[in-house]
Design an enzyme around this catalytic site. Sequence first.
Site, PDB file in Angstrom:
ATOM      1  N   GLY A  76      12.842  23.590   6.568  1.00 27.99           N
ATOM      2  CA  GLY A  76      11.942  23.157   5.503  1.00 27.99           C
ATOM      3  C   GLY A  76      12.732  22.450   4.423  1.00 27.99           C
ATOM      4  O   GLY A  76      13.835  21.937   4.674  1.00 27.99           O
ATOM      5  N   SER A  77      12.198  22.450   3.229  1.00 23.14           N
ATOM      6  CA  SER A  77      12.837  21.700   2.146  1.00 23.14           C
ATOM      7  C   SER A  77      14.064  22.449   1.604  1.00 23.14           C
ATOM      8  O   SER A  77      14.167  23.674   1.733  1.00 23.14           O
ATOM      9  CB  SER A  77      11.822  21.494   1.016  1.00 23.14           C
ATOM     10  N   VAL A 126      13.266  25.327  -1.113  1.00 21.14           N
ATOM     11  CA  VAL A 126      12.742  26.572  -0.516  1.00 21.14           C
ATOM     12  C   VAL A 126      13.842  27.246   0.305  1.00 21.14           C
ATOM     13  O   VAL A 126      14.038  28.466   0.239  1.00 21.14           O
ATOM     14  CB  VAL A 126      11.477  26.306   0.339  1.00 21.14           C
ATOM     15  N   GLY A 127      14.591  26.471   1.065  1.00 26.08           N
ATOM     16  CA  GLY A 127      15.687  27.043   1.869  1.00 26.08           C
ATOM     17  C   GLY A 127      16.686  27.781   1.002  1.00 26.08           C
ATOM     18  O   GLY A 127      17.119  28.892   1.311  1.00 26.08           O
ATOM     19  N   GLU A 145      17.810  24.925   8.070  1.00 25.22           N
ATOM     20  CA  GLU A 145      17.832  23.469   8.252  1.00 25.22           C
ATOM     21  C   GLU A 145      16.921  22.882   7.192  1.00 25.22           C
ATOM     22  O   GLU A 145      15.745  23.249   7.113  1.00 25.22           O
ATOM     23  CB  GLU A 145      17.336  23.089   9.650  1.00 25.22           C
ATOM     24  N   CYS A 174      13.055  14.652   8.791  1.00 23.94           N
ATOM     25  CA  CYS A 174      14.234  14.993   8.003  1.00 23.94           C
ATOM     26  C   CYS A 174      15.364  14.016   8.295  1.00 23.94           C
ATOM     27  O   CYS A 174      16.267  13.846   7.488  1.00 23.94           O
ATOM     28  CB  CYS A 174      14.665  16.419   8.301  1.00 23.94           C
TER      29      CYS A 174
HETATM   30  P1  NAD Z   1       8.677  23.651   2.830  1.00 22.65           P
HETATM   31  O1  NAD Z   1      10.050  24.015   2.394  1.00 22.65           O
HETATM   32  O2  NAD Z   1       7.663  23.440   1.791  1.00 22.65           O
HETATM   33  O3  NAD Z   1       8.080  24.791   3.792  1.00 22.65           O
HETATM   34  C1  NAD Z   1       8.743  25.152   4.989  1.00 22.65           C
HETATM   35  C2  NAD Z   1       8.222  26.515   5.420  1.00 22.65           C
HETATM   36  O4  NAD Z   1       8.642  27.482   4.469  1.00 22.65           O
HETATM   37  C3  NAD Z   1       6.693  26.611   5.482  1.00 22.65           C
HETATM   38  O5  NAD Z   1       6.312  27.403   6.577  1.00 22.65           O
HETATM   39  C4  NAD Z   1       6.358  27.306   4.176  1.00 22.65           C
HETATM   40  O6  NAD Z   1       5.141  28.014   4.206  1.00 22.65           O
HETATM   41  C5  NAD Z   1       7.528  28.266   4.054  1.00 22.65           C
HETATM   42  N1  NAD Z   1       7.779  28.752   2.701  1.00 22.65           N
HETATM   43  C6  NAD Z   1       7.524  28.135   1.532  1.00 22.65           C
HETATM   44  N2  NAD Z   1       7.884  28.941   0.500  1.00 22.65           N
HETATM   45  C7  NAD Z   1       8.377  30.079   1.038  1.00 22.65           C
HETATM   46  C8  NAD Z   1       8.899  31.285   0.489  1.00 22.65           C
HETATM   47  N3  NAD Z   1       9.002  31.464  -0.817  1.00 22.65           N
HETATM   48  N4  NAD Z   1       9.313  32.248   1.334  1.00 22.65           N
HETATM   49  C9  NAD Z   1       9.241  32.071   2.674  1.00 22.65           C
HETATM   50  N5  NAD Z   1       8.722  30.969   3.248  1.00 22.65           N
HETATM   51  C10 NAD Z   1       8.312  29.972   2.439  1.00 22.65           C
HETATM   52  O7  NAD Z   1       8.830  22.383   3.779  1.00 22.65           O
HETATM   53  P2  NAD Z   1       7.680  21.493   4.449  1.00 22.65           P
HETATM   54  O8  NAD Z   1       7.027  20.694   3.359  1.00 22.65           O
HETATM   55  O9  NAD Z   1       6.851  22.322   5.352  1.00 22.65           O
HETATM   56  O10 NAD Z   1       8.536  20.524   5.395  1.00 22.65           O
HETATM   57  C11 NAD Z   1       9.183  19.376   4.940  1.00 22.65           C
HETATM   58  C12 NAD Z   1      10.661  19.661   4.701  1.00 22.65           C
HETATM   59  O11 NAD Z   1      11.258  20.144   5.901  1.00 22.65           O
HETATM   60  C13 NAD Z   1      11.451  18.412   4.338  1.00 22.65           C
HETATM   61  O12 NAD Z   1      12.329  18.729   3.295  1.00 22.65           O
HETATM   62  C14 NAD Z   1      12.232  18.107   5.598  1.00 22.65           C
HETATM   63  O13 NAD Z   1      13.422  17.389   5.427  1.00 22.65           O
HETATM   64  C15 NAD Z   1      12.486  19.469   6.124  1.00 22.65           C
HETATM   65  N6  NAD Z   1      12.820  19.430   7.548  1.00 22.65           N
HETATM   66  C16 NAD Z   1      14.128  19.639   7.894  1.00 22.65           C
HETATM   67  C17 NAD Z   1      14.503  19.575   9.233  1.00 22.65           C
HETATM   68  C18 NAD Z   1      15.907  19.856   9.651  1.00 22.65           C
HETATM   69  O14 NAD Z   1      16.109  20.206  10.807  1.00 22.65           O
HETATM   70  N7  NAD Z   1      16.887  19.718   8.771  1.00 22.65           N
HETATM   71  C19 NAD Z   1      13.544  19.280  10.196  1.00 22.65           C
HETATM   72  C20 NAD Z   1      12.226  19.062   9.798  1.00 22.65           C
HETATM   73  C21 NAD Z   1      11.878  19.151   8.453  1.00 22.65           C
END
Ligand code: NAD
Length: 481
Positions: free
Chosen positions: A227-228, A231-232, A249, A283
């Site tokens: 994810g982002s 958040v990560g 990631e 990403c």
């Molecule tokens: P996001 O970070 O908003 O959410 C990702 C996941 O985390 C979702 O399931 C969300 O519900 C969960 N989440 C959110 N807050 C949380 C918390 N406090 N505790 C636990 N879980 C929580 O990301 P998104 O908008 O779904 O996806 C887009 C992002 O993902 C972009 O930044 C993109 O670059 C990244 N991404 C990275 C890769 C990689 O392999 N590096 C691949 C695909 C997407």
Amino acid sequence: MNGQLFPNFIAGSWVTNNDAKANINPSDLNDTIGHYAQASGAQTNEAIECAATAFSKWRDTSPLVRFEALDKIGSEILARVDELGDMLSREEGKTLSEATAEAHRAGHLFKYFAAEAYRATGEMYQSLREGVSLNVLREPIGVIGVITPWNFPQAIPAWKIAPALAYGNTVVFKPAELVPGSAWLLSDIIARAGLPEGVFNLVMGTGAEVGEVIVSHPKVSGVTFTGSTPVGRKIGASLFARGAKMQLEMGGKNPLIILDDANLDLAVHCAIQGSFFSTGQRCTASSRLIVTDGIYENFVDRMSEAMKELRVGDARAPDTQIGPVASEAQLEINKSYVSQAEVDGATLASRSGQIDVKSPGYYFAPTLFTEVSPQSAIARDEIFGPIAAVFRVPDFDAALETANDADFGLSSGIVTQDAVKIDYFTRNAEAGMVQVNLPTAGMDFHAPFTGRKGSSYGAPEKGSLCREFFTAAKVVHKGRG
Ligand code: NAD
């Protein structure tokens, strides 16, 4: 409520509650795909407890059992790629061909990790002491929380769930809120593969509720998150505080360098494909195009011409090349970055903004900016939309310096025919993945996936290297009794 209600899968049963969320097609806002149950905190806890109980048996199953289950899942996904691809395209907005290719990849990922169950070996050392044997075992770690983003809603869950199960762990899967349809179909296929109760659980819901329960639960031994970056980093801090394992990631702001000697057709192809396909919502998308002086004018002209030909439309229409943006929130983010770029003095080299097609949806024109200041928001932030910035640089050294000047380090690309520069770039690119004469997005599914700096933390995903996250080493010295 219009449409079917899709339940969660907890402790071997399909369960629902009073809370459900509508899944809306971003290509046509009048199309409701279905309603998806939102797991409560109590249901999420139940899924984790059951996965913890199931772990004590699943960890000791024969590799043959795990192979057969994962192989069966892979076969069923491959047999149903059209249905899975259609769902992905309908709920996320990827074109049908991109979505079907992703479903295909998800099937093969299960097949790859089915075979990996056989290869889960340890190591033998020769002890320094006579009569002592010395082995390093690899053991599964326990319950794994799988938290995934919306942009690859089938491939990413597949490359996390499949290795988790292959190495003998149990799984609690929380997909992104925007794409429950893909997650549900995948889970339905997994649920019918004959896994013991609790080995695999689906809990749909928000990050703030379901996600945080997974991250903070003491019986979740590790979380694999995509994810982002914000958040990560937030969940990473919680996991570290309680000593849990993590594989994170995160975001990207990927550069594509185009040198004077580049094949211009190839450079334009790589830039268009990397920047705008999948609506720029990858990403690994190329959002920074770094171009040397000698080819700059020709490149920008050709790129602008090629962009006029791109067909934006309903993701499932056969002639569409670029589908809609996945959500209203993402559409607003794209618009605000375009406004900010104009304030920051960048030059718009294409059309831009929301566009109308036949159906009401979140359509946004692929957008190109030139004369971008290196410190401006569109130069530095991950936007996650079909927006690219071109930077003019005098030579290769300046190009490499610009490419590495980022808080992220996921994928880094170059288009050139100069073997010496390719070699230097490969060694000095600050990224986990390097692409030469190829778009920055698009990696082989059996190879590791990894980044540096703000893009990744922990062991790589996919390939054999992911074993580092999904297993723990145990070093065993045995003397004579
Ligand atoms: P996001 O970070 O908003 O959410 C990702 C996941 O985390 C979702 O399931 C969300 O519900 C969960 N989440 C959110 N807050 C949380 C918390 N406090 N505790 C636990 N879980 C929580 O990301 P998104 O908008 O779904 O996806 C887009 C992002 O993902 C972009 O930044 C993109 O670059 C990244 N991404 C990275 C890769 C990689 O392999 N590096 C691949 C695909 C997407």
